[in-house]
Design a protein around this motif. Structure first.
Motif, mmCIF file in Angstrom:
data_model
loop_
_atom_site.group_PDB
_atom_site.id
_atom_site.type_symbol
_atom_site.label_atom_id
_atom_site.label_comp_id
_atom_site.label_asym_id
_atom_site.label_seq_id
_atom_site.Cartn_x
_atom_site.Cartn_y
_atom_site.Cartn_z
ATOM 1 N N THR A 122 11.566 -31.884 -21.830
ATOM 2 C CA THR A 122 11.552 -30.434 -21.895
ATOM 3 C C THR A 122 10.886 -30.029 -23.196
ATOM 4 O O THR A 122 11.422 -30.262 -24.273
ATOM 5 N N GLY A 123 9.700 -29.481 -23.069
ATOM 6 C CA GLY A 123 8.955 -29.050 -24.232
ATOM 7 C C GLY A 123 9.348 -27.634 -24.618
ATOM 8 O O GLY A 123 10.440 -27.151 -24.299
ATOM 9 N N SER A 124 8.445 -26.976 -25.289
ATOM 10 C CA SER A 124 8.712 -25.633 -25.772
ATOM 11 C C SER A 124 7.421 -24.833 -25.771
ATOM 12 O O SER A 124 6.359 -25.364 -26.123
ATOM 13 N N ALA A 125 7.506 -23.582 -25.396
ATOM 14 C CA ALA A 125 6.336 -22.715 -25.491
ATOM 15 C C ALA A 125 5.872 -22.605 -26.940
ATOM 16 O O ALA A 125 4.707 -22.329 -27.211
ATOM 17 N N TYR A 126 6.787 -22.875 -27.869
ATOM 18 C CA TYR A 126 6.437 -22.825 -29.287
ATOM 19 C C TYR A 126 5.396 -23.875 -29.656
ATOM 20 O O TYR A 126 4.736 -23.769 -30.670
ATOM 21 N N SER A 127 5.255 -24.914 -28.862
ATOM 22 C CA SER A 127 4.276 -25.956 -29.188
ATOM 23 C C SER A 127 2.843 -25.460 -29.053
ATOM 24 O O SER A 127 1.914 -26.151 -29.442
ATOM 25 N N CYS A 128 2.668 -24.261 -28.541
ATOM 26 C CA CYS A 128 1.329 -23.660 -28.422
ATOM 27 C C CYS A 128 0.912 -22.946 -29.693
ATOM 28 O O CYS A 128 -0.203 -22.435 -29.788
ATOM 29 N N GLY A 129 1.797 -22.881 -30.661
ATOM 30 C CA GLY A 129 1.454 -22.257 -31.928
ATOM 31 C C GLY A 129 1.137 -20.782 -31.794
ATOM 32 O O GLY A 129 1.779 -20.060 -31.043
ATOM 33 N N ASN A 130 0.101 -20.354 -32.495
ATOM 34 C CA ASN A 130 -0.254 -18.939 -32.562
ATOM 35 C C ASN A 130 -1.311 -18.566 -31.521
ATOM 36 O O ASN A 130 -1.984 -17.561 -31.651
ATOM 37 N N LYS A 131 -1.460 -19.380 -30.502
ATOM 38 C CA LYS A 131 -2.450 -19.136 -29.446
ATOM 39 C C LYS A 131 -1.969 -17.994 -28.567
ATOM 40 O O LYS A 131 -0.795 -17.837 -28.309
ATOM 41 N N SER A 132 -2.916 -17.208 -28.084
ATOM 42 C CA SER A 132 -2.555 -16.124 -27.167
ATOM 43 C C SER A 132 -3.398 -16.237 -25.905
ATOM 44 O O SER A 132 -4.362 -16.989 -25.848
ATOM 45 N N GLY A 133 -3.022 -15.474 -24.889
ATOM 46 C CA GLY A 133 -3.740 -15.509 -23.625
ATOM 47 C C GLY A 133 -3.199 -16.594 -22.715
ATOM 48 O O GLY A 133 -2.111 -17.127 -22.917
ATOM 49 N N PHE A 134 -3.975 -16.944 -21.690
ATOM 50 C CA PHE A 134 -3.574 -17.968 -20.736
ATOM 51 C C PHE A 134 -3.593 -19.341 -21.402
ATOM 52 O O PHE A 134 -4.574 -19.715 -22.038
ATOM 53 N N ILE A 135 -2.509 -20.069 -21.241
ATOM 54 C CA ILE A 135 -2.398 -21.395 -21.842
ATOM 55 C C ILE A 135 -2.105 -22.390 -20.729
ATOM 56 O O ILE A 135 -1.117 -22.258 -20.013
ATOM 57 N N LYS A 136 -2.969 -23.374 -20.592
ATOM 58 C CA LYS A 136 -2.796 -24.385 -19.551
ATOM 59 C C LYS A 136 -1.625 -25.295 -19.893
ATOM 60 O O LYS A 136 -1.289 -25.489 -21.062
ATOM 61 N N LEU A 137 -1.024 -25.881 -18.869
ATOM 62 C CA LEU A 137 0.139 -26.745 -19.056
ATOM 63 C C LEU A 137 -0.140 -27.935 -19.964
ATOM 64 O O LEU A 137 0.742 -28.389 -20.680
ATOM 65 N N ASP A 138 -1.367 -28.451 -19.951
ATOM 66 C CA ASP A 138 -1.682 -29.636 -20.743
ATOM 67 C C ASP A 138 -2.309 -29.291 -22.097
ATOM 68 O O ASP A 138 -2.883 -30.143 -22.754
ATOM 69 N N TYR A 139 -2.150 -28.063 -22.541
ATOM 70 C CA TYR A 139 -2.729 -27.614 -23.808
ATOM 71 C C TYR A 139 -2.102 -28.367 -24.973
ATOM 72 O O TYR A 139 -0.880 -28.389 -25.144
ATOM 73 N N THR A 140 -2.933 -29.004 -25.759
ATOM 74 C CA THR A 140 -2.471 -29.661 -26.990
ATOM 75 C C THR A 140 -3.563 -29.531 -28.040
ATOM 76 O O THR A 140 -4.682 -29.980 -27.843
ATOM 77 N N ASP A 141 -3.234 -28.898 -29.136
ATOM 78 C CA ASP A 141 -4.187 -28.736 -30.231
ATOM 79 C C ASP A 141 -3.421 -28.831 -31.551
ATOM 80 O O ASP A 141 -2.809 -27.860 -31.991
#
Length: 169
Positions: A122-141
């Protein structure tokens, strides 16, 4: 059902699990007041609480509990534990790294010694950082702008988990 959780011992963990069911769980799953005592007994017979601590090298799992887990096939292993703290100071960062990253790695190493069918993280939406807009499930940066250290530790743990899952098919 093995349930790994934080507590001083397995009895205390079972008490915490029962309290969660009584205070919120039964309402959530729609168990009537009249059925609660019976359901609590039935559920209690299915649960095997095991205390653990992601910040400990051996996860602080007793040898007896390790043997109990090794003797059984575990169909699904859910990893939902994390340390959540949005502050940004050195002691918090150390704790976040110890639990969220190193602890997850320890848990993955432990899982590899068990007979587990499927692992679920179970991950977290927080792992997307300060990104906005549509975020794909496999997003990692890992080079993105994180608002706090928690976000980065969750992303690193998620990446480590994905790599483990891919390596263990």
């Amino acid at each position: 059902i093995f349930i790994l959780g934080r507590a001083k011992n397995n009895d205390i963990l079972m008490g915490r699990l029962r309290q969660i069911l009584i205070s919120e769980g039964f309402d959530y799953i729609g168990v009537s007041e009249e059925e609660r005592v019976q359901r609590l007994e039935e559920i209690g017979k299915c649960l095997a609480p095991i205390t653990f601590d992601l910040s400990q090298k051996d996860l602080a799992i007793s040898l007896d509990d390790i043997e109990r887990m090794k003797k059984n096939k575990i169909d699904h292993f859910f990893h939902i534990a994390a340390h959540t703290d949005f502050r940004d100071n050195q002691s918090v960062i150390r704790k976040l790294e110890e639990v969220n990253i190193i602890g997850t790695d320890r848990l993955l190493s432990f899982i590899s010694t068990l007979n587990v069918g499927e692992i679920i993280y179970t991950g977290s939406a927080y792992s997307c950082g300060n990104k906005s807009g549509f975020i794909k499930l496999d997003y990692t940066d890992l080079n993105q702008n994180f608002r706090n250290p928690y976000e980065k530790t969750k992303l690193v743990a998620e990446i480590n988990f994905k790599e483990f899952a891919e390596a263990h098919g």
